[in-house]
Design a protein around this motif. Structure first.
Motif, short mmCIF file in Angstrom:
data_model
loop_
_atom_site.label_atom_id
_atom_site.label_comp_id
_atom_site.label_asym_id
_atom_site.label_seq_id
_atom_site.Cartn_x
_atom_site.Cartn_y
_atom_site.Cartn_z
N ASN A 36 0.76 -1.16 0.44
CA ASN A 36 -0.03 -0.24 -0.38
C ASN A 36 0.94 1.28 0.04
OD1 ASN A 36 -1.72 1.67 -0.10
ND2 ASN A 36 -2.86 1.26 2.08
N LYS A 52 4.30 6.08 1.06
CA LYS A 52 3.29 6.98 0.98
C LYS A 52 4.05 8.17 1.72
CE LYS A 52 0.38 4.14 -2.12
NZ LYS A 52 -1.42 3.98 -2.76
N TYR A 54 0.91 9.53 3.33
CA TYR A 54 -0.66 9.74 4.05
C TYR A 54 -0.93 10.72 4.68
CZ TYR A 54 0.67 4.51 2.87
OH TYR A 54 0.88 3.66 2.94
N SER A 59 -5.39 11.07 -1.56
CA SER A 59 -5.57 10.01 -2.82
C SER A 59 -4.54 8.64 -1.37
CB SER A 59 -5.14 9.52 -3.81
OG SER A 59 -3.49 9.90 -4.21
N ALA A 60 -3.85 9.04 -0.49
CA ALA A 60 -3.30 7.94 0.21
C ALA A 60 -3.65 7.52 1.13
CB ALA A 60 -1.89 8.65 0.43
N TRP A 62 -7.24 8.43 2.06
CA TRP A 62 -8.28 7.46 1.79
C TRP A 62 -8.07 5.87 1.88
CZ3 TRP A 62 -12.01 10.33 2.31
CH2 TRP A 62 -13.45 9.98 1.91
N SER A 63 -6.85 5.57 1.53
CA SER A 63 -6.60 4.27 1.53
C SER A 63 -6.51 3.40 3.52
CB SER A 63 -4.95 3.68 1.02
OG SER A 63 -4.25 4.13 1.73
N ASP A 66 -10.24 3.57 3.95
CA ASP A 66 -10.80 1.95 3.57
C ASP A 66 -10.72 0.71 4.81
OD1 ASP A 66 -11.50 3.37 1.40
OD2 ASP A 66 -9.61 2.80 -0.25
#
Length: 122
Positions: A36, A52, A54, A59-60, A62-63, A66
């Protein structure tokens, strides 16, 4: 902010993070062992990924949403306040965070909830 990103990988994704050295061609960046993160880098026999952003990239971040909503079967509340800050929580308004940006608020709210759950478990 990179320290916050490291905490996200360690606590939310439950993976290891290590500091990159000069041989990788990066300066003061990190690798993690979960897919990820970002583009893979092969270090010996382990496939690793560049960490990333975050706490800065929506967009990072948002993981994280999830994973948190799936793992805890909850929902996200993300609000832009009148002072242009963002408030975020995962189901429990008392465990949320308010920050200047949405990605940072998501990161801090996730870490706050995980710390609370760990405290309750003890």
């Amino acid at each position: 902010m990179r320290e916050l990103d490291k905490l996200i990988v360690e606590k939310v994704f439950q993976s290891n993070v290590k500091h990159l050295n000069e041989t990788y061609g990066f300066r003061r960046d990190y690798l993690c062992e979960v897919d990820n993160c970002n583009e893979p880098i092969y270090s010996g026999y382990i496939e690793e990924y560049v960490l990333k952003n975050y706490s800065e990239d929506i967009s990072a971040a948002w993981s994280i949403v999830d994973i948190m909503t799936e793992k805890y079967k909850g929902s996200l509340t993300l609000i832009r306040n009148s002072d242009k800050s963002y408030s975020c929580s995962f189901d429990d308004y008392n465990k949320g965070a308010t920050c200047e940006t949405a990605p940072e608020a998501i990161c801090r709210a996730a870490l706050k909830l995980l710390a609370f759950k760990e405290l309750v478990k003890s």
